[in-house]
Write a protein that holds these residues in place. Structure first.
Motif, PDB file in Angstrom:
ATOM      1  N   GLU C 542      29.334  13.948  28.080  1.00 40.59           N
ATOM      2  CA  GLU C 542      28.173  13.068  28.030  1.00 40.59           C
ATOM      3  C   GLU C 542      28.627  11.766  27.416  1.00 40.59           C
ATOM      4  O   GLU C 542      29.409  11.751  26.468  1.00 40.59           O
ATOM      5  CB  GLU C 542      27.072  13.690  27.190  1.00 40.59           C
ATOM      6  N   MET C 543      28.206  10.667  27.985  1.00 37.50           N
ATOM      7  CA  MET C 543      28.702   9.378  27.516  1.00 37.50           C
ATOM      8  C   MET C 543      27.558   8.441  27.228  1.00 37.50           C
ATOM      9  O   MET C 543      26.496   8.505  27.845  1.00 37.50           O
ATOM     10  CB  MET C 543      29.625   8.771  28.574  1.00 37.50           C
ATOM     11  N   LYS C 544      27.803   7.560  26.256  1.00 35.02           N
ATOM     12  CA  LYS C 544      26.760   6.619  25.849  1.00 35.02           C
ATOM     13  C   LYS C 544      27.406   5.257  25.649  1.00 35.02           C
ATOM     14  O   LYS C 544      28.400   5.122  24.938  1.00 35.02           O
ATOM     15  CB  LYS C 544      26.166   7.115  24.531  1.00 35.02           C
ATOM     16  N   VAL C 545      26.867   4.257  26.349  1.00 36.94           N
ATOM     17  CA  VAL C 545      27.376   2.896  26.174  1.00 36.94           C
ATOM     18  C   VAL C 545      26.673   2.303  24.966  1.00 36.94           C
ATOM     19  O   VAL C 545      25.458   2.214  24.930  1.00 36.94           O
ATOM     20  CB  VAL C 545      27.074   2.042  27.418  1.00 36.94           C
ATOM     21  N   THR C 546      27.433   1.916  23.929  1.00 42.66           N
ATOM     22  CA  THR C 546      26.782   1.430  22.723  1.00 42.66           C
ATOM     23  C   THR C 546      26.866  -0.073  22.568  1.00 42.66           C
ATOM     24  O   THR C 546      26.054  -0.665  21.897  1.00 42.66           O
ATOM     25  CB  THR C 546      27.402   2.075  21.464  1.00 42.66           C
ATOM     26  N   ASP C 547      27.863  -0.690  23.167  1.00 44.10           N
ATOM     27  CA  ASP C 547      28.079  -2.091  22.845  1.00 44.10           C
ATOM     28  C   ASP C 547      28.754  -2.812  24.002  1.00 44.10           C
ATOM     29  O   ASP C 547      29.445  -2.201  24.805  1.00 44.10           O
ATOM     30  CB  ASP C 547      28.976  -2.183  21.597  1.00 44.10           C
ATOM     31  N   LEU C 548      28.581  -4.113  24.058  1.00 43.64           N
ATOM     32  CA  LEU C 548      29.249  -4.932  25.058  1.00 43.64           C
ATOM     33  C   LEU C 548      29.795  -6.159  24.338  1.00 43.64           C
ATOM     34  O   LEU C 548      29.053  -6.916  23.740  1.00 43.64           O
ATOM     35  CB  LEU C 548      28.245  -5.332  26.142  1.00 43.64           C
ATOM     36  N   ILE C 549      31.128  -6.337  24.348  1.00 37.62           N
ATOM     37  CA  ILE C 549      31.744  -7.401  23.547  1.00 37.62           C
ATOM     38  C   ILE C 549      32.517  -8.335  24.461  1.00 37.62           C
ATOM     39  O   ILE C 549      33.220  -7.886  25.374  1.00 37.62           O
ATOM     40  CB  ILE C 549      32.680  -6.772  22.487  1.00 37.62           C
TER      41      ILE C 549
END
Lengths: 135, 157, 669
Positions: C542-549
């Motif tokens: 299971e994956m979760k995108v937390t941030d975009l830099i």
């Protein structure tokens, strides 16, 4: 500047490639007329050694082993016979090749130029015939 | 100045690629048909179903066409036929097994067949003792060297 | 400086022609002066090509953008390592690189054989130098690397260059081409020896040992080149593929296959003096396939991702190939008597036959790849219509062939040389076959339904068991005799016959690679648009995108996302797939994030950002793919062991090897 380097480059390489003095020439290496047979012999011994090992680890049946071994021995005898025949016919070529160290092998020690005996130490005098060994 | 221009260009490219973003997803139905069609983008050897390039200028529209036709209830074969009508035979991922192109499939296996024949010939030719100068040596010679060989053999490890 | 470079190349070209002429005349007229002078020319060529290469590399590193080549393939912002690798990044430079490697190989060959093979060395030198002359001709007259940019009458420079394709700015890409070139170029040497032995009717097998050694070294380079390329494609291109059946990839595979066949069948020649014609054919094909591969990469006859820009050099390659093949075929046909077999086949059930089949299957796969690569051209020429021959074709044809080859890998070592009775074969095959079949049944019960995958896994275990048995039986024998423990005995065993046991290790490497290839049957993938904070699922993850830099440096702009990975509810790691936009040339690349594990790789590609700020991710699961790279290392170690000399106790009347009566001789070999 560029011109000077160019001239230097041309002259330098030409001199190196064409300027060969007599002492630069490698001494001719006499090849023993039996050399390829010796190689063949070594290969057959290698095959025999391999065969023996495979037999011991149980990969071959007794019969296979005996038959293959007999075949190899026969081949080997043929090669040995051929070597002896050439030796008898051209003893001088053999001697010439023996005097020079054989290809890929290095002889450590001395060979007497008078009687042909070889020693594993550097000797000043031959231990067989007593004459002086140079170099 | 230079940097400024590059940034502008970059901005343009980014906007362009953002604008193009759309449906990329390959459903099992699209995959079934897409696997039979070649991606003609000229930079990969994949099929329409598994061309990995996002925004591939061939695979993506092709997938959209497949999806649209499937929605209309067109059969798989009919969709494929439409592609071959438009692009020619090169639209197919593999050459069709008909006409000259049968050779594409036949030759590799024909080559194995020819190879087998060659092996058969080789085995027959070289199994015969007379094939090579016989090493049937004089038994006397063998006897002469027999002891020497046995002795050396014993020394072998 | 560029004038000096061009002059060096011109001089080197003249010397290569001189070297060929001097060797041949020196040999025919028995003038040792000329022969030595020809060999010195080989060193001189090496020096000259090195000077030229040095000048080009210096220009690349210092950014001398007056040179067209530098302007086209380098720029100011690139790191130095890629400036250096721009040497082989373009057509002209890579031909210079070819020439440099060939010059180096030739110098090594001449130096190591300066006291050996005196009668055949002039021909070896000639073959090497004819090839060298061909490549030097190309870079001197057709595609010169030292061309300067000129506007009107004056030399001009551009402010900055185009730079290397950013896809190639990756560490394996700095090594992959040199390795592959070392392979391609290296196969010239075995060919030169084979050719020279034919011309001189060399008696004995000494030259074939030399040839075999060079072939192994070159083969190791070629394998490394191919696998580094695969590793690069896997880690860089963003779709997890390591092999795409691209014409240029195929071209590098072809000589590798024929060289593999040669390394097997050459044993028949060494052991029994058989298959001499065939070995000649194999070694020549390998060389010509190398030239052919170089031709494919450069001529633009087939479209390919790897191809250099189309250029006029294709015709020269065709001419060189045609002349070379014609001469070789003529020479082989003319010397058939010299190539006559010295032994016959004792039994159909023997190692010899296994080698015959091994060669057949290798050559069949080589032919299938060549056929598939060339078929679009052939078909278009005949029917007038374009067709595609894509990956499915190659997979369909080569998978069964590959599996059969894997089977033979296991069978070969079980059969004894010369003859094997059915009884001993039954005994030898029993354990491996049972193990392989048991694994197939087990996997089928566990739910694996893919038929090729089942067969492949079964065969992998089959081969593994045969190799393990070879080691175990041999080691037990030695341990029993010498009292060593089993591990020490295994080392001793390998040391005694490095070729055989190194070869088995290479086989194990191949088996491990097959395990990796088979994993591809179970790949999973998904392309998703995910908003930050959103969870998604692929396989067991299971994956979760937390941030975009986002950010920028001199060379590129970048954006990456933090993706947290969960398995069974607990976090197991963070992946940071990245997207870069290079400034020059403006091109996007992916820096994929891979969680490498032995059972499977989780592979994330940051594909894009949507207008509403969602991240477009391509997520893949590649089961077992790591085993390909592990297999490569095993293969490399095995190859190195093969090259190490065997410890032999050959204490039989060795004195005779040297010559006459010797009473106190010590011979070191």
């Amino acid at each position: 500047m560029t011109f000077a380097i160019a001239v230097l480059l041309i002259l330098g390489t030409l001199l190196y490639v064409l300027g060969i003095r007599r002492k630069d020439l490698p001494p001719p290496i006499p090849i023993s007329p039996t050399q390829h047979l010796e190689e063949r012999k070594a290969a057959i011994y290698e095959n025999l050694r391999d065969l023996q090992f495979e037999y011991r680890v149980g990969k071959l049946s007794d019969e296979d082993y005996q038959r293959t071994k007999a075949g190899l021995q026969k081949e080997l005898a043929g090669v040995l016979g051929e070597i002896d025949r050439i030796r008898k016919e051209k003893p001088e070529a053999i001697a010439a090749a023996a005097a020079a160290p054989a290809v890929g092998k290095r002889l450590r020690g001395s060979i007497c130029p008078h009687c042909g005996a070889e020693f594993d130490k550097i000797m000043k005098f031959c231990g067989e015939c007593g004459k002086a060994i140079e170099g | 100045m230079q940097r400024w221009k590059v940034s502008l260009l970059l901005l343009a490219v980014t906007v362009l690629s953002l604008a193009q973003n759309g449906q990329q997803f390959v459903t099992p139905e699209i995959k079934r048909v897409g696997q039979k069609l070649a991606c003609l983008c000229r930079s990969c050897k994949n099929t329409v179903a598994d061309c990995p390039m996002l925004e591939c200028h061939y695979a993506k529209p092709a997938r959209e066409v497949i999806a649209a036709k499937q929605a209309q209830g067109v059969s798989d074969q009919a969709i494929i036929n439409e592609f071959t009508k438009k692009e020619g035979l090169q639209a197919l991922a593999v050459p069709p097994a008909e006409g000259f192109n049968v050779l594409a499939w036949v030759m590799p296996f024909a080559a194995i067949g020819v190879g087998l024949l060659a092996i058969w010939w080789f085995i027959r030719r070289f199994s015969a003792r007379k094939a090579v100068p016989a090493n049937d040596i004089d038994p006397a010679l063998l006897d002469r060297y027999h002891d020497e060989i046995e002795k050396d053999l014993a020394k072998l490890e | 400086m560029e004038n000096i470079g061009a002059l060096s190349l011109l001089l080197a070209f003249c010397f290569s022609i001189y070297s060929v002429a001097a060797s041949l005349v020196g040999k025919w007229k028995r003038k040792p002066f000329l022969v030595l002078s020809a060999e010195r020319a080989v060193y001189a060529i090496w020096a000259l090509v090195s000077v030229a290469s040095g000048i080009l590399v210096y220009a690349l590193l210092t950014g001398d953008f007056r040179l067209a080549y530098v302007a086209a393939h380098s720029n100011k912002a690139m790191p130095n390592v890629y400036k250096f690798s721009a040497w082989w990044g373009g057509q002209e430079g890579s031909l210079l690189f070819w020439s440099f490697l060939l010059a180096s190989y030739a110098a090594i060959v001449v130096w190591t054989n300066r006291k050996k093979f005196r009668d055949m060395m002039p021909y070896v030198v000639s073959v090497l130098m004819v090839t060298q002359a061909f490549f030097l001709m190309l870079i001197t007259f057709i595609v010169p690397p030292f061309q300067v940019l000129a506007v009107g009458k004056g030399i001009t420079d551009v402010g900055d260059g185009n730079g290397l394709n950013p896809l190639l700015q990756y560490w394996t890409m700095a090594i992959h081409p040199p390795m592959l070139y070392l392979g391609y170029v290296g196969f010239v040497v075995p060919f030169a020896f084979a050719f020279a032995s034919l011309v001189t009717r060399q008696p004995g097998e000494a030259w074939i040992h030399e040839t075999r050694r060079w072939t192994i070294i070159t083969w190791a380079f070629q394998s490394s080149g191919i696998l580094l390329g695969a590793g690069w494609a896997y880690a860089v291109l963003g779709w997890g593929g390591y092999w795409g059946w691209d014409p240029v990839e195929n071209a590098s595979l072809l000589p590798w296959i024929t060289a593999t066949a040669f390394l097997h069948s050459v044993m028949m020649q060494e052991k029994k003096g058989m298959m001499k014609v065939w070995n000649m054919v194999l070694i020549s094909s390998t060389f010509f396939l190398c030239i052919f591969g170089t031709f494919l990469t450069r001529s633009g006859v087939l479209s390919s991702v790897h191809a250099f820009a189309t250029s006029p050099i294709g015709n020269y390659f065709v001419a060189f190939l045609a002349a070379g093949i014609a001469l070789t075929v003529y020479l082989i046909l003319d010397r058939l008597d010299y190539l006559k077999s010295e032994a016959h086949l004792e039994s159909v059930v023997s190692r010899e036959s296994a080698f015959l089949f091994n060669n057949l299957i290798l050559l069949a796969s080589c032919f299938a790849v060549l056929w598939g690569t060339m078929f679009p051209l052939i078909s278009e020429a005949v029917t007038g219509e374009k067709i595609s021959v894509d990956a499915p074709f190659f997979n369909r044809v080569n998978v069964p062939i590959g599996l059969f080859l894997l089977f033979l890998t296991g069978v070969g070592p079980l059969i004894a040389w010369r003859r094997s009775s059915v009884e001993s074969l039954k005994r030898a095959f029993l354990a491996p076959s049972i193990a392989g079949l048991a694994l197939i049944v087990l996997l089928a019960v566990l739910g694996v339904r893919h038929p090729y995958a089942l067969i492949s896994f079964g065969l992998c275990l089959f081969v593994t068991v045969t190799v393990a048995m070879e080691f175990w039986k041999g080691a037990r024998q030695i341990a029993a005799k010498s009292g060593q423990n089993l591990a020490a005995a295994m080392v001793e065993l390998t040391h005694r016959n490095t070729r055989r046991y190194g070869g088995y290790l290479v086989h194990m490497g191949i088996v491990l690679m097959f395990i990796g290839f088979t994993g591809a049957a179970f790949n999973k993938d998904a392309t998703l648009e995910v908003a930050p904070g959103q969870m998604f699922r692929l396989g067991a993850y299971e994956m979760k995108v937390t941030d975009l830099i986002k950010g920028q440096n001199d060379n590129y702009q970048w954006a990456y996302s933090h993706v947290e990975i969960f398995q069974n509810g607990s976090q197991i790691g963070v992946l940071k797939p990245e997207r870069r936009m290079y400034l020059s040339p403006p091109q996007p690349t992916s820096e994929v994030a891979i969680r490498r594990r032995l059972n499977e790789d989780l592979y994330l590609n940051f594909a894009n950002v949507t207008e509403d700020g969602k991240v477009v991710l391509q997520a893949y699961i590649f089961p077992l793919v790591s085993w390909i790279w592990i297999g490569y290392w095993v293969l490399l170690i095995g190859t190195l062991i093969c090259l190490a000399p065997s410890k032999q106790k050959l204490s039989y009347a060795r004195t005779q090897v040297v010559g006459i009566t010797k009473k106190h001789a010590t011979v070191e070999s």
